[in-house]
Write a protein that holds these residues in place. Structure first.
Motif, PDB file in Angstrom:
ATOM      1  N   ARG A  63       0.843  -1.212   0.000  1.00  0.00           N
ATOM      2  CA  ARG A  63       0.000   0.000   0.000  1.00  0.00           C
ATOM      3  C   ARG A  63       0.871   1.252   0.000  1.00  0.00           C
ATOM      4  O   ARG A  63       0.509   2.269  -0.593  1.00  0.00           O
ATOM      5  N   ALA A  64       2.023   1.168   0.669  1.00  0.00           N
ATOM      6  CA  ALA A  64       2.930   2.324   0.709  1.00  0.00           C
ATOM      7  C   ALA A  64       3.648   2.526  -0.627  1.00  0.00           C
ATOM      8  O   ALA A  64       4.042   3.646  -0.969  1.00  0.00           O
ATOM      9  N   GLN A  65       3.789   1.444  -1.398  1.00  0.00           N
ATOM     10  CA  GLN A  65       4.510   1.537  -2.682  1.00  0.00           C
ATOM     11  C   GLN A  65       3.617   1.973  -3.839  1.00  0.00           C
ATOM     12  O   GLN A  65       4.073   2.621  -4.772  1.00  0.00           O
ATOM     13  N   TYR A  66       2.333   1.572  -3.784  1.00  0.00           N
ATOM     14  CA  TYR A  66       1.430   1.803  -4.923  1.00  0.00           C
ATOM     15  C   TYR A  66       0.166   2.518  -4.452  1.00  0.00           C
ATOM     16  O   TYR A  66      -0.549   1.984  -3.593  1.00  0.00           O
ATOM     17  N   GLU A  67      -0.109   3.662  -5.042  1.00  0.00           N
ATOM     18  CA  GLU A  67      -1.323   4.386  -4.624  1.00  0.00           C
ATOM     19  C   GLU A  67      -2.601   3.666  -5.062  1.00  0.00           C
ATOM     20  O   GLU A  67      -3.681   3.962  -4.566  1.00  0.00           O
ATOM     21  N   ASP A  68      -2.474   2.711  -5.980  1.00  0.00           N
ATOM     22  CA  ASP A  68      -3.656   1.954  -6.426  1.00  0.00           C
ATOM     23  C   ASP A  68      -3.898   0.694  -5.592  1.00  0.00           C
ATOM     24  O   ASP A  68      -4.752  -0.129  -5.941  1.00  0.00           O
ATOM     25  N   ILE A  69      -3.138   0.514  -4.526  1.00  0.00           N
ATOM     26  CA  ILE A  69      -3.413  -0.579  -3.577  1.00  0.00           C
ATOM     27  C   ILE A  69      -3.872   0.062  -2.273  1.00  0.00           C
ATOM     28  O   ILE A  69      -3.148   0.860  -1.662  1.00  0.00           O
ATOM     29  N   LEU A  70      -5.086  -0.293  -1.878  1.00  0.00           N
ATOM     30  CA  LEU A  70      -5.722   0.376  -0.735  1.00  0.00           C
ATOM     31  C   LEU A  70      -6.155  -0.663   0.303  1.00  0.00           C
ATOM     32  O   LEU A  70      -6.274  -1.849  -0.015  1.00  0.00           O
ATOM     33  N   LEU A  78      -7.049  -5.108   7.855  1.00  0.00           N
ATOM     34  CA  LEU A  78      -5.726  -5.603   8.242  1.00  0.00           C
ATOM     35  C   LEU A  78      -5.235  -6.642   7.229  1.00  0.00           C
ATOM     36  O   LEU A  78      -4.100  -6.580   6.755  1.00  0.00           O
ATOM     37  N   HIS A  79      -6.128  -7.574   6.896  1.00  0.00           N
ATOM     38  CA  HIS A  79      -5.714  -8.700   6.045  1.00  0.00           C
ATOM     39  C   HIS A  79      -6.081  -8.530   4.571  1.00  0.00           C
ATOM     40  O   HIS A  79      -5.487  -9.183   3.717  1.00  0.00           O
ATOM     41  N   TRP A  80      -7.068  -7.688   4.286  1.00  0.00           N
ATOM     42  CA  TRP A  80      -7.536  -7.582   2.900  1.00  0.00           C
ATOM     43  C   TRP A  80      -7.090  -6.272   2.272  1.00  0.00           C
ATOM     44  O   TRP A  80      -6.951  -5.254   2.957  1.00  0.00           O
ATOM     45  N   ASN A  81      -6.887  -6.330   0.977  1.00  0.00           N
ATOM     46  CA  ASN A  81      -6.413  -5.175   0.207  1.00  0.00           C
ATOM     47  C   ASN A  81      -7.238  -5.067  -1.070  1.00  0.00           C
ATOM     48  O   ASN A  81      -7.662  -6.085  -1.612  1.00  0.00           O
ATOM     49  N   SER A  82      -7.427  -3.836  -1.528  1.00  0.00           N
ATOM     50  CA  SER A  82      -8.167  -3.633  -2.780  1.00  0.00           C
ATOM     51  C   SER A  82      -7.287  -2.901  -3.782  1.00  0.00           C
ATOM     52  O   SER A  82      -6.676  -1.874  -3.460  1.00  0.00           O
ATOM     53  N   VAL A  83      -7.253  -3.461  -4.974  1.00  0.00           N
ATOM     54  CA  VAL A  83      -6.420  -2.915  -6.061  1.00  0.00           C
ATOM     55  C   VAL A  83      -7.347  -2.262  -7.072  1.00  0.00           C
ATOM     56  O   VAL A  83      -8.341  -2.884  -7.489  1.00  0.00           O
ATOM     57  N   ARG A  84      -7.061  -1.013  -7.462  1.00  0.00           N
ATOM     58  CA  ARG A  84      -7.916  -0.356  -8.462  1.00  0.00           C
ATOM     59  C   ARG A  84      -7.850  -1.129  -9.777  1.00  0.00           C
ATOM     60  O   ARG A  84      -6.762  -1.423 -10.293  1.00  0.00           O
ATOM     61  N   ALA A  85      -9.044  -1.422 -10.315  1.00  0.00           N
ATOM     62  CA  ALA A  85      -9.124  -2.290 -11.494  1.00  0.00           C
ATOM     63  C   ALA A  85      -8.531  -1.646 -12.745  1.00  0.00           C
ATOM     64  O   ALA A  85      -8.187  -2.351 -13.700  1.00  0.00           O
ATOM     65  N   ASN A  86      -8.417  -0.326 -12.741  1.00  0.00           N
ATOM     66  CA  ASN A  86      -7.800   0.340 -13.891  1.00  0.00           C
ATOM     67  C   ASN A  86      -6.587   1.158 -13.465  1.00  0.00           C
ATOM     68  O   ASN A  86      -6.246   2.151 -14.108  1.00  0.00           O
ATOM     69  N   GLY A  87      -5.964   0.708 -12.408  1.00  0.00           N
ATOM     70  CA  GLY A  87      -4.811   1.425 -11.884  1.00  0.00           C
ATOM     71  C   GLY A  87      -3.509   0.997 -12.544  1.00  0.00           C
ATOM     72  O   GLY A  87      -3.516   0.362 -13.605  1.00  0.00           O
ATOM     73  N   ALA A  88      -2.407   1.334 -11.861  1.00  0.00           N
ATOM     74  CA  ALA A  88      -1.082   1.122 -12.455  1.00  0.00           C
ATOM     75  C   ALA A  88      -0.311  -0.028 -11.815  1.00  0.00           C
ATOM     76  O   ALA A  88       0.898  -0.146 -12.028  1.00  0.00           O
ATOM     77  N   VAL A  89      -0.992  -0.852 -11.053  1.00  0.00           N
ATOM     78  CA  VAL A  89      -0.282  -2.000 -10.473  1.00  0.00           C
ATOM     79  C   VAL A  89       0.092  -2.960 -11.610  1.00  0.00           C
ATOM     80  O   VAL A  89      -0.776  -3.366 -12.396  1.00  0.00           O
TER      81      VAL A  89
END
Ligand code: SF4
Ligand code: SF4
Length: 209
Positions: A63-70, A78-89
């Motif tokens: 999350r600290a490395q990629y603004e599209d991981i939230l 704590l355990h789950w993360n959401s990645v923007r579907a049209n982001g830059a990951v």
């Protein structure tokens, strides 16, 4: 969404099923009945988040490395993360994250249940596809390794070593694979060529996990 490969990629994993949760508008991917990934859709049925599970330390790092991981959207943050579907990951990173989520959720089951979910024995056989199943052999788990070609009254030496002694899910978790037990333990009905092919196939199946 930019990750158009995701559905095929997840459904190709062993034991994965998918459903649609209409109240949340989520496409959910489960292993052994537990969710390990989801595509969250908006009102127009367009994906906007991909949600997955990670070790909390890794999740925080990413999350600290990629603004599209939230932090996980409508999930335990704590355990789950959401990645923007049209982001830059990057695609490769998302694949790794999905692999980890799958393994993390699978690892929450007992080792025996993990083998059942994967449809594999500890040595990488698929009982459901075996000619001996079920008439001649009820399957490795059902007979606790006492397959028809094991020494009378005893478990197959691979089962004895991997499951009973080392308490592994399967031999892929052992650095000695394929060990001497693998080379010495064989179904007597197989020719030398078929046995060599069987070792290659079992090794590949286990290492794919
Ligand atoms: S012989 Fe039995 S344990 Fe081995 S693959 Fe066939 S059904 Fe499974
Ligand atoms: S030594 Fe390792 S690879 Fe060989 S049977 Fe035991 S667990 Fe499996």
């Amino acid at each position: 969404m930019r990750y158009s490969w995701m559905d095929d990629y997840l459904l190709a994993k062993r034991g994965v099923t998918k459903d649609f949760q209409p109240v949340w508008n989520w496409i959910r991917y489960h292993v052994g009945g537990k969710m390990f990934a989801a595509i969250c859709l908006d009102r127009n049925s367009e994906p906007y988040f991909i949600t997955l599970k990670l070790d909390p330390v890794e999740g925080e790092f990413l999350r600290a490395q990629y603004e599209d991981i939230l932090p996980g959207y409508y999930t335990d943050k704590l355990h789950w993360n959401s990645v923007r579907a049209n982001g830059a990951v990057p695609d490769a990173l998302l694949r790794q994250m999905l692999d980890k989520s799958y393994r993390l959720v699978l690892a929450g089951f007992s080792k025996k249940r993990q083998r059942e979910i994967l449809g594999l024995t500890c040595c990488g056989m698929e009982c459901a596809a075996c000619g001996a199943y079920p008439a001649k052999c009820p399957g490795c788990e059902a007979c606790a390794g006492k397959v028809f070609h094991a020494p009378p009254g005893k478990a197959c030496p691979i089962y004895e070593c991997a499951v009973r002694k080392r308490k592994l899910v399967h031999c892929a978790n052992c650095e000695q694979i394929p060990c001497s037990l693998w080379r010495e333990t064989r179904d007597p009905q197989l020719s030398p060529e078929e046995f060599a092919q069987s070792i290659r196939d079992r090794f590949r199946r286990l290492k794919e996990e």
